[in-house]
Write a protein that holds these residues in place. Structure first.
Motif, mmCIF file in Angstrom:
data_model
loop_
_atom_site.group_PDB
_atom_site.id
_atom_site.type_symbol
_atom_site.label_atom_id
_atom_site.label_comp_id
_atom_site.label_asym_id
_atom_site.label_seq_id
_atom_site.Cartn_x
_atom_site.Cartn_y
_atom_site.Cartn_z
ATOM 1 N N ALA A 65 -22.553 83.373 29.429
ATOM 2 C CA ALA A 65 -22.333 82.263 30.434
ATOM 3 C C ALA A 65 -22.346 81.070 29.867
ATOM 4 O O ALA A 65 -21.462 80.162 30.203
ATOM 5 N N SER A 66 -23.474 80.659 29.074
ATOM 6 C CA SER A 66 -23.680 79.494 28.327
ATOM 7 C C SER A 66 -22.563 79.068 27.512
ATOM 8 O O SER A 66 -22.038 78.006 27.340
ATOM 9 N N ALA A 67 -22.039 80.154 26.830
ATOM 10 C CA ALA A 67 -21.193 79.925 25.649
ATOM 11 C C ALA A 67 -19.835 79.636 26.464
ATOM 12 O O ALA A 67 -18.831 78.699 25.511
ATOM 13 N N ARG A 68 -19.515 80.309 27.281
ATOM 14 C CA ARG A 68 -18.349 79.927 28.028
ATOM 15 C C ARG A 68 -18.039 78.694 28.533
ATOM 16 O O ARG A 68 -17.222 78.037 28.561
ATOM 17 N N GLU A 69 -19.160 78.157 29.261
ATOM 18 C CA GLU A 69 -19.400 76.952 29.726
ATOM 19 C C GLU A 69 -19.146 75.966 28.695
ATOM 20 O O GLU A 69 -18.530 74.831 28.827
ATOM 21 N N ALA A 70 -19.905 76.239 27.456
ATOM 22 C CA ALA A 70 -19.850 75.219 26.336
ATOM 23 C C ALA A 70 -18.052 74.994 25.820
ATOM 24 O O ALA A 70 -17.652 73.932 25.442
ATOM 25 N N LEU A 71 -17.570 76.112 25.888
ATOM 26 C CA LEU A 71 -16.245 76.165 25.441
ATOM 27 C C LEU A 71 -15.314 75.321 26.488
ATOM 28 O O LEU A 71 -14.259 74.941 25.953
ATOM 29 N N ARG A 72 -15.737 75.362 27.545
ATOM 30 C CA ARG A 72 -14.826 74.760 28.615
ATOM 31 C C ARG A 72 -14.822 73.206 28.487
ATOM 32 O O ARG A 72 -13.683 72.535 28.413
ATOM 33 N N VAL A 73 -15.929 72.541 27.817
ATOM 34 C CA VAL A 73 -15.896 71.157 27.677
ATOM 35 C C VAL A 73 -15.692 70.820 26.296
ATOM 36 O O VAL A 73 -15.733 69.610 25.895
ATOM 37 N N ALA A 74 -15.302 71.871 25.485
ATOM 38 C CA ALA A 74 -14.880 71.655 23.958
ATOM 39 C C ALA A 74 -13.707 71.378 23.747
ATOM 40 O O ALA A 74 -12.986 72.404 24.111
ATOM 41 N N ALA A 75 -13.104 70.358 23.304
ATOM 42 C CA ALA A 75 -11.760 70.341 22.763
ATOM 43 C C ALA A 75 -11.344 70.698 21.257
ATOM 44 O O ALA A 75 -10.409 71.347 21.228
ATOM 45 N N GLY A 76 -12.284 70.713 20.530
ATOM 46 C CA GLY A 76 -12.286 71.080 19.170
ATOM 47 C C GLY A 76 -12.779 72.094 18.474
ATOM 48 O O GLY A 76 -12.409 72.600 17.581
ATOM 49 N N GLY A 77 -13.981 72.107 18.786
ATOM 50 C CA GLY A 77 -15.269 73.137 17.971
ATOM 51 C C GLY A 77 -16.221 73.580 18.793
ATOM 52 O O GLY A 77 -16.794 72.480 19.441
ATOM 53 N N LEU A 78 -17.015 74.420 18.548
ATOM 54 C CA LEU A 78 -18.219 74.783 19.186
ATOM 55 C C LEU A 78 -19.261 75.415 17.997
ATOM 56 O O LEU A 78 -18.646 76.435 17.402
ATOM 57 N N ALA A 79 -20.345 74.849 18.071
ATOM 58 C CA ALA A 79 -21.412 75.521 17.188
ATOM 59 C C ALA A 79 -22.542 75.923 18.061
ATOM 60 O O ALA A 79 -23.279 75.334 18.608
ATOM 61 N N VAL A 80 -22.768 77.424 17.678
ATOM 62 C CA VAL A 80 -24.069 77.918 18.565
ATOM 63 C C VAL A 80 -25.065 78.099 17.645
ATOM 64 O O VAL A 80 -24.914 78.861 16.584
ATOM 65 N N THR A 81 -26.441 77.749 17.867
ATOM 66 C CA THR A 81 -27.336 77.945 17.074
ATOM 67 C C THR A 81 -28.473 78.750 17.925
ATOM 68 O O THR A 81 -28.335 78.658 19.163
ATOM 69 N N PHE A 82 -29.028 79.761 17.314
ATOM 70 C CA PHE A 82 -29.959 80.704 17.781
ATOM 71 C C PHE A 82 -30.972 81.317 16.707
ATOM 72 O O PHE A 82 -30.687 81.237 15.590
ATOM 73 N N TRP A 83 -31.936 81.980 17.316
ATOM 74 C CA TRP A 83 -32.955 82.585 16.382
ATOM 75 C C TRP A 83 -32.287 84.221 16.655
ATOM 76 O O TRP A 83 -32.076 84.916 17.441
ATOM 77 N N ASN A 84 -32.463 84.538 15.386
ATOM 78 C CA ASN A 84 -31.532 85.990 14.970
ATOM 79 C C ASN A 84 -32.787 86.859 14.934
ATOM 80 O O ASN A 84 -33.449 87.078 14.183
ATOM 81 N N SER A 85 -32.621 87.951 16.011
ATOM 82 C CA SER A 85 -33.548 89.003 15.994
ATOM 83 C C SER A 85 -33.094 90.092 14.758
ATOM 84 O O SER A 85 -33.837 90.978 14.699
ATOM 85 N N ALA A 86 -31.952 89.935 14.135
ATOM 86 C CA ALA A 86 -31.596 90.899 13.008
ATOM 87 C C ALA A 86 -32.034 90.569 11.731
ATOM 88 O O ALA A 86 -31.889 91.181 10.831
ATOM 89 N N SER A 87 -33.152 89.403 11.520
ATOM 90 C CA SER A 87 -33.368 88.978 10.477
ATOM 91 C C SER A 87 -34.688 89.520 10.088
ATOM 92 O O SER A 87 -35.504 90.291 10.851
ATOM 93 N N LEU A 88 -34.924 89.580 8.795
ATOM 94 C CA LEU A 88 -35.993 90.127 8.145
ATOM 95 C C LEU A 88 -37.249 89.352 8.728
ATOM 96 O O LEU A 88 -38.344 90.302 9.225
ATOM 97 N N PRO A 89 -37.346 88.110 8.893
ATOM 98 C CA PRO A 89 -38.629 87.672 9.357
ATOM 99 C C PRO A 89 -38.979 88.122 10.972
ATOM 100 O O PRO A 89 -40.184 88.362 11.468
#
Length: 256
Positions: A112-136
């Motif tokens: 839901a937050s990604a779709r809303e971010a795309l709505r207001v983005a004209a050129g590009g979107l960068a999504v940052t997050f903590w990765n549960s598939a990582s070794l740490p």
């Protein structure tokens, strides 16, 4: 959690690598005269960096305490407004670029937050997050880490597939902090391992950049019809009249 986490030695170490990764990930975006929205900016740790990169920066943060800190950290360099990440008070395509720091705890909330971010983005979107598939994170879940995890974690593969299903542009990704939490200290001999393997989805903190495809130009109707279905060109009346006059005069001279 954010303030206390980044005040700790692992948090300060992680922030340095996160800052470098974010700057590298956004290097492909033009910035002169371009606007950027940072969603869930927290206490504004990245706002000065984004401003120094050359963007016209606006941040959003829902938590009042964090928003007050963000305003203090940003100063006159950026605007910070109160907004939820799934309901932004901006028009469609209001910003050239958007950075979304994921705070949703569920895949549905992230989508839901990604779709809303795309709505207001004209050129590009960068999504940052903590990765549960990582070794740490895997080692942390196994109980080998004594410190709490910094924030909500999402599987990198699921986030990538979710963004890919949108079919709106080209995806690229980088990550950092590939070593266990115990190595997130500058004094640790293995601390350098956290800066490697950025092109692989193995780090604890990931950035997936979605460069939106430009609008396709409209194909003119004649090109779509093809040569066989086009009408043959006809001479203009004026051109035909001149030719007729020229031919008539030539014939008269020859007869004479």
């Amino acid at each position: 959690m954010e303030k206390t986490w980044y005040a700790s030695p692992p948090g300060r170490f992680a922030l340095g690598l996160q800052t470098n990764l974010l700057q590298t990930s956004l290097a492909a975006w033009p910035r002169r005269g371009k606007s950027l929205l940072e969603i869930n900016c927290g206490n504004g740790l990245f706002l000065p960096l984004l401003w120094e990169c050359g963007f016209d920066v606006t941040g959003t943060e829902l938590v009042p305490g964090l928003r007050a800190q963000a305003l203090e950290n940003a100063g006159p360099r950026a605007h910070v407004e109160a907004a939820a990440d799934d309901h932004l008070p901006f028009d469609d395509n209001a910003f050239d670029w958007v950075v979304l720091h994921v705070q949703a705890a569920t895949p549905e909330g992230l989508a839901a937050s990604a779709r809303e971010a795309l709505r207001v983005a004209a050129g590009g979107l960068a999504v940052t997050f903590w990765n549960s598939a990582s070794l740490p994170h895997i080692l942390h879940r196994m109980g080998r880490g004594k410190m709490p995890w910094p924030g909500p974690a999402h599987n990198w593969w699921r986030v990538w597939r979710m963004l890919k299903r949108l079919r709106v542009g080209r995806l690229t990704s980088q990550s950092t902090l590939a070593g266990p939490l115990c190595t997130w200290r500058r004094q640790c001999a293995a601390a350098a391992c956290n800066a490697y393997l950025q092109t692989l989805p193995l780090g604890a903190w990931s950035v997936i950049r979605l460069d939106l495809a430009p609008r396709k130009p409209v194909t003119p109707l004649p090109l779509r019809l093809g040569r066989r279905r086009l009408r043959q060109p006809e001479p203009a009346l004026e051109f035909g009249h001149k030719n007729a006059l020229g031919h008539s005069s030539h014939t008269n001279r020859k007869t004479a």
